[in-house]
Scaffold this active site. Structure first.
Site, short mmCIF file in Angstrom:
data_model
loop_
_atom_site.label_atom_id
_atom_site.label_comp_id
_atom_site.label_asym_id
_atom_site.label_seq_id
_atom_site.Cartn_x
_atom_site.Cartn_y
_atom_site.Cartn_z
N CYS A 187 0.82 -1.21 0.00
CA CYS A 187 0.00 0.00 0.00
C CYS A 187 0.86 1.27 0.00
O CYS A 187 1.56 1.54 -0.97
CB CYS A 187 -0.98 -0.03 1.16
SG CYS A 187 -2.36 1.11 0.98
N HIS B 222 -3.75 -5.35 -0.36
CA HIS B 222 -3.43 -5.94 0.93
C HIS B 222 -3.54 -7.47 0.86
O HIS B 222 -4.63 -8.02 1.04
CB HIS B 222 -4.36 -5.41 2.02
CG HIS B 222 -4.15 -3.98 2.35
ND1 HIS B 222 -3.38 -3.56 3.41
CD2 HIS B 222 -4.58 -2.85 1.74
CE1 HIS B 222 -3.36 -2.24 3.46
NE2 HIS B 222 -4.08 -1.79 2.44
N ASP C 276 -2.67 -9.43 3.05
CA ASP C 276 -2.97 -9.84 4.41
C ASP C 276 -4.46 -9.76 4.73
O ASP C 276 -4.86 -10.07 5.86
CB ASP C 276 -2.24 -8.92 5.38
CG ASP C 276 -2.59 -7.46 5.13
OD1 ASP C 276 -3.35 -6.88 5.90
OD2 ASP C 276 -2.09 -6.88 4.14
#
Length: 366
Positions: A250, A335, A337
């Site tokens: 990001c 992202h 994650d």
């Protein structure tokens, strides 16, 4: 708990009326929208939303309440939140309180009963803009909304000011230095789950301090604001990428690009939500991703750099991934994650670990 009538006053003079909940304070920020159907708690605790007024396009928010386990940081980060309908009675066995009660606890202003479809159309047509949340609309309030400008030091408000060890793993587990620009806890969890220890450093930590900690890799985290407001970080990134495997996510991705000669630009309304499709240019496969950013890397500026595009958004073809030639260094705008999901690109963390293990092997045999 709901309050009296409240108003969102946009910088273009448009006014949206609704019912207040949470904190009753007057506040201001840049109005943005997220298209996620779930994950409102993760979004509200994501430091990348610091200084923004977060609008949820999904019509019902708060239906499964709030619980401490789903925080992405130490609390609410937007200036305020806006939704069409606020659930009156949350229903989930993990919930510890309602979203409205939690917003009050967090001193977070909210407005419900807003026509979020019209608000979202306004942002898509005119672009994100500054706004005020007030109890009364007057000519002075409208003038103040039109005159408001954003802040440029968002990262300074959200970075951890103390080095922290975030996981206890076997002593021989590789150690990753995580530069905290507004770190999401899910990034730490993803690294820990694949056997990487994590040590978090404040955003402005010198490269020498990080290298002295005997780490085996570097993660550049997500965070809020304009990447070009952090020029002091760029030489640090260049030093670290020359000596250690590096992965960036990001805002970290944007800073990685800037450090290697690219430029960035502010998007009209950004990408925010959990349903953004991204193509892997090497394999041609497409995965859905979680995203939260208002800036992007300028594709044309990459032509004179050593960076190669690895991923792109399939709708607007913005740059979603980069790799640096002759270095074990790569970045993604999305992202991997993602909490609560999707996890289509979670294997990128395994690629990062593989780079670290290969680097350790090369050092051992040197």
């Amino acid at each position: 708990m709901k309050h009296m009538k409240r108003y969102l006053v946009l910088a273009n003079g448009q006014v949206f009326a609704g019912t207040g909940f949470g904190s009753a304070k007057t506040t201001a920020g840049e109005v943005v929208f997220t298209t996620g159907m779930t994950g409102y708690q993760e979004a509200i605790t994501d430091a990348s939303y610091f200084g923004q007024i977060l609008t949820f396009t999904y019509p019902l928010i708060g239906n499964y309440g709030v619980n401490p386990a789903d925080y992405e940081s130490n609390g609410a980060k937007p200036s305020a939140i806006i939704c069409h309908e606020l659930a009156r009675r949350p229903s989930n066995w993990r919930a510890t309180m309602s979203l409205a009660d939690w917003a009050t606890e967090q001193d977070l202003p909210g407005i419900t009963d807003v026509d979020t479809r019209e608000l979202t159309r306004t942002i898509r047509d005119a672009g994100v803009m500054q706004a005020l949340i007030v109890d009364e609309v007057t000519p002075a309030v409208i003038a103040a909304a039109k005159a408001r400008t954003g802040i440029n030091d968002q990262v300074a408000h959200v970075t951890d000011q103390a080095l922290t060890q975030t996981a206890t793993l076997p002593a021989d587990a590789p150690r990753v230095a995580v530069l905290d620009f507004g770190l999401k806890d899910s990034i730490l969890c993803a690294l820990n789950q694949i056997g990487l220890q994590t040590v978090v450093f404040p955003a402005t930590t010198p490269a020498a301090t990080i290298l002295a900690a005997n780490v085996d890799g570097v993660m550049l985290s997500n965070g809020p604001g304009d990447p070009e407001s952090l020029p002091e970080v760029l030489p640090v990134i260049r030093t670290l990428q020359d000596q250690l495997p590096l992965m960036a996510i990001c805002l970290g991705h944007q800073l990685f690009a800037l450090a290697n000669g690219a430029t960035t630009f502010k998007m009209k309304f950004g990408h925010r939500g959990f349903n953004h499709a991204v193509r892997n240019l090497k394999t041609g496969t497409i995965g859905f991703t979680s995203q939260n950013h208002g800036y992007a890397v300028d594709r044309q500026s990459l032509q004179s750099t050593a960076l190669t595009i690895t991923h792109e958004e399939i709708n607007d073809h913005t740059v979603e991934g980069l790799k640096l030639a002759d270095h074990a260094a790569f970045s993604v705008q999305f992202h991997p994650d993602a909490a609560p999901g999707p996890h289509d690109y979670a294997d990128l963390f395994a690629d990062f670990k593989a780079n670290i293990l290969q680097h350790q092997k090369e050092i051992h045999h040197a």
